[in-house]
Design a protein around this motif. Structure first.
Motif, PDB file in Angstrom:
ATOM      1  N   GLY A 102      -7.694  -5.423   1.420  1.00  0.00           N
ATOM      2  CA  GLY A 102      -6.401  -5.660   2.051  1.00  0.00           C
ATOM      3  C   GLY A 102      -6.390  -5.285   3.531  1.00  0.00           C
ATOM      4  N   LEU A 103      -6.772  -4.061   3.824  1.00  0.00           N
ATOM      5  CA  LEU A 103      -6.709  -3.598   5.216  1.00  0.00           C
ATOM      6  C   LEU A 103      -7.774  -4.271   6.087  1.00  0.00           C
ATOM      7  CD1 LEU A 103      -5.955   0.215   4.828  1.00  0.00           C
ATOM      8  CD2 LEU A 103      -4.400  -1.597   5.570  1.00  0.00           C
ATOM      9  N   LYS A 109       1.901   1.768  -3.409  1.00  0.00           N
ATOM     10  CA  LYS A 109       0.789   2.178  -4.278  1.00  0.00           C
ATOM     11  C   LYS A 109       0.398   3.636  -4.084  1.00  0.00           C
ATOM     12  CE  LYS A 109      -3.051  -0.568  -4.414  1.00  0.00           C
ATOM     13  NZ  LYS A 109      -3.915  -1.675  -3.929  1.00  0.00           N
ATOM     14  N   TYR A 122     -13.855  -0.869   1.492  1.00  0.00           N
ATOM     15  CA  TYR A 122     -13.750   0.589   1.562  1.00  0.00           C
ATOM     16  C   TYR A 122     -12.525   1.086   0.798  1.00  0.00           C
ATOM     17  CZ  TYR A 122     -14.159   5.359   3.028  1.00  0.00           C
ATOM     18  OH  TYR A 122     -14.312   6.710   2.995  1.00  0.00           O
ATOM     19  N   ARG A 123     -12.767   2.000  -0.119  1.00  0.00           N
ATOM     20  CA  ARG A 123     -11.670   2.657  -0.829  1.00  0.00           C
ATOM     21  C   ARG A 123     -11.930   4.150  -0.774  1.00  0.00           C
ATOM     22  NH1 ARG A 123      -9.619   1.312  -6.114  1.00  0.00           N
ATOM     23  NH2 ARG A 123      -7.628   1.411  -5.048  1.00  0.00           N
ATOM     24  N   ASN A 127       0.837  -1.213   0.000  1.00  0.00           N
ATOM     25  CA  ASN A 127       0.000   0.000   0.000  1.00  0.00           C
ATOM     26  C   ASN A 127       0.866   1.255   0.000  1.00  0.00           C
ATOM     27  OD1 ASN A 127      -2.438  -1.264  -0.090  1.00  0.00           O
ATOM     28  ND2 ASN A 127      -2.946  -0.974   2.061  1.00  0.00           N
ATOM     29  N   ALA A 128       1.939   1.227   0.797  1.00  0.00           N
ATOM     30  CA  ALA A 128       2.837   2.392   0.843  1.00  0.00           C
ATOM     31  C   ALA A 128       3.383   2.678  -0.559  1.00  0.00           C
ATOM     32  CB  ALA A 128       3.978   2.138   1.833  1.00  0.00           C
ATOM     33  N   LEU A 173     -11.110   2.985   6.870  1.00  0.00           N
ATOM     34  CA  LEU A 173     -10.146   2.283   6.028  1.00  0.00           C
ATOM     35  C   LEU A 173     -10.149   0.776   6.205  1.00  0.00           C
ATOM     36  CD1 LEU A 173      -6.805   4.221   6.024  1.00  0.00           C
ATOM     37  CD2 LEU A 173      -8.696   4.321   4.433  1.00  0.00           C
ATOM     38  N   ILE A 195       0.262  10.244  -0.395  1.00  0.00           N
ATOM     39  CA  ILE A 195      -0.858  11.169  -0.525  1.00  0.00           C
ATOM     40  C   ILE A 195      -1.597  11.416   0.785  1.00  0.00           C
ATOM     41  CG2 ILE A 195      -1.218  10.635  -2.966  1.00  0.00           C
ATOM     42  CD1 ILE A 195      -3.463   8.737  -2.100  1.00  0.00           C
ATOM     43  N   GLY A 196      -1.377  10.529   1.770  1.00  0.00           N
ATOM     44  CA  GLY A 196      -2.029  10.707   3.059  1.00  0.00           C
ATOM     45  C   GLY A 196      -3.523  10.408   3.004  1.00  0.00           C
TER      46      GLY A 196
HETATM   47  P1  ADP Z   1      -6.946  -1.320  -1.826  1.00  0.00           P
HETATM   48  O1  ADP Z   1      -5.571  -0.738  -1.756  1.00  0.00           O
HETATM   49  O2  ADP Z   1      -7.008  -2.611  -2.539  1.00  0.00           O
HETATM   50  O3  ADP Z   1      -7.976  -0.354  -2.286  1.00  0.00           O
HETATM   51  P2  ADP Z   1      -6.862  -1.584   1.098  1.00  0.00           P
HETATM   52  O4  ADP Z   1      -7.870  -2.238   1.987  1.00  0.00           O
HETATM   53  O5  ADP Z   1      -5.482  -2.094   1.169  1.00  0.00           O
HETATM   54  O6  ADP Z   1      -7.453  -1.713  -0.355  1.00  0.00           O
HETATM   55  O7  ADP Z   1      -6.866  -0.034   1.414  1.00  0.00           O
HETATM   56  C1  ADP Z   1      -8.116   0.664   1.534  1.00  0.00           C
HETATM   57  C2  ADP Z   1      -7.956   2.105   1.131  1.00  0.00           C
HETATM   58  O8  ADP Z   1      -7.124   2.781   2.078  1.00  0.00           O
HETATM   59  C3  ADP Z   1      -7.249   2.313  -0.207  1.00  0.00           C
HETATM   60  O9  ADP Z   1      -8.167   2.251  -1.269  1.00  0.00           O
HETATM   61  C4  ADP Z   1      -6.647   3.695  -0.045  1.00  0.00           C
HETATM   62  O10 ADP Z   1      -7.611   4.671  -0.367  1.00  0.00           O
HETATM   63  C5  ADP Z   1      -6.350   3.780   1.449  1.00  0.00           C
HETATM   64  N1  ADP Z   1      -4.915   3.533   1.767  1.00  0.00           N
HETATM   65  C6  ADP Z   1      -4.360   2.364   2.143  1.00  0.00           C
HETATM   66  N2  ADP Z   1      -3.048   2.504   2.385  1.00  0.00           N
HETATM   67  C7  ADP Z   1      -2.756   3.789   2.148  1.00  0.00           C
HETATM   68  C8  ADP Z   1      -1.544   4.577   2.232  1.00  0.00           C
HETATM   69  N3  ADP Z   1      -0.379   4.046   2.595  1.00  0.00           N
HETATM   70  N4  ADP Z   1      -1.629   5.901   1.911  1.00  0.00           N
HETATM   71  C9  ADP Z   1      -2.821   6.454   1.548  1.00  0.00           C
HETATM   72  N5  ADP Z   1      -3.983   5.778   1.460  1.00  0.00           N
HETATM   73  C10 ADP Z   1      -3.966   4.466   1.757  1.00  0.00           C
END
Ligand code: ADP
Length: 243
Positions: free
Chosen positions: A200-201, A141, A184-185, A138-139, A179, A169-170
């Motif tokens: 993922g989360l 991405k 949830y995205r 994720n970091a 999250l 991007i925070g």
């Molecule tokens: P995915 O990446 O497949 O959408 P995740 O469950 O891993 O799903 O993450 C959920 C949401 O949290 C992401 O869609 C993104 O908007 C946000 N996110 C996760 N990790 C980060 C990060 N390191 N920095 C910014 N936003 C994040």
């Protein structure tokens, strides 16, 4: 969106995911077998080019398999049981394995692993490994190429705490709490082109809850994010069991 509409939408996604997972896993497993056979042949013939390409093909197949495993785990998490296969191990060793994997697979970012402190835990090693990989992926991405990602593993009182910090991007305050919800995205223009399912989360949260641990994030819009999880050390679990 009203709640019934959202539920129906979730059910459609779930149905789709079950079918896709089952139908794809078998052919992918065969494919990875065939690639490995070819790799052996290429190695025998000293064909470095083919070995390299096959190595990359195998990496992509493995990525797909782990995505599908994620979906299948999601089905299990839904019914309330993620099965844990616990062993006693040093969290630092597991984090170091992620370092080796990152060095082989991530060239877009500078991933720094420090400090990495020895902490003995009793946990499901593969599943905790999945959480670390997920945080790191994720970091990657959600932060610009060329920036730094800091991974740390420390002991804090009776817990092993792992963190992954990015310069990306925070996340806005109102999104922070959501999250870890399934599917949830964050809805933002700059991430519409980044692929993902938003599970993922959710899975990371389920895995850490199953270990009686904690998972959280600190972030500010435009200023990067730090994702953390902590799980109890082995000695604290043993003390609890004895008392
Ligand atoms: P995915 O990446 O497949 O959408 P995740 O469950 O891993 O799903 O993450 C959920 C949401 O949290 C992401 O869609 C993104 O908007 C946000 N996110 C996760 N990790 C980060 C990060 N390191 N920095 C910014 N936003 C994040």
């Amino acid at each position: 969106m009203d709640i019934t509409e959202r539920k129906e939408d979730d059910q459609r996604k779930n149905g789709f995911i079950s079918i896709v997972s089952h139908e794809l896993k078998t052919p992918l497993t065969s494919m990875s077998g065939y690639i490995q056979v070819l790799q052996l042949k290429a190695a025998k013939n000293d064909d470095d080019f083919s070995s390299g390409v096959l190595g990359r093909a195998l990496l992509q197949v493995r990525k797909m398999v782990s995505l599908i495993d994620g979906f299948l785990n999601m089905k299990r998490a839904e019914t309330g049981k993620i099965p844990l296969n616990t062993t006693v191990f040093d969290m630092a060793e597991l984090v170091k394995e992620s370092e080796v994997e990152s060095q082989a697979t991530i060239s877009s970012h500078n991933v720094i692993f420090a400090p990495v402190e020895r902490t003995i835990v009793k946990a499901d090693r593969d599943k905790i490994g999945q959480v670390i990989t997920n945080f790191i992926n994720n970091a990657v991405k959600y932060s610009p190429r060329g920036t730094t990602i800091n991974v740390a593993c420390v002991t804090e009182e009776t817990n092993a705490v792992v963190s992954v910090k990015d310069q990306g991007i925070g996340i806005a305050g109102h999104d922070l709490k959501k999250l870890f919800e399934r599917f949830y995205r964050v809805d933002r223009k700059e991430i519409q082109t980044i692929s993902g399912f938003g599970i993922g989360l959710y899975l990371c949260d389920e895995i850490i809850q199953a270990h009686a641990g904690k998972i959280w994030v600190e972030s500010e819009l435009g200023k990067g994010s730090t994702f953390y999880f902590s799980i109890p050390t082995e000695s604290s679990i043993t003390k609890l069991e004895e008392s």
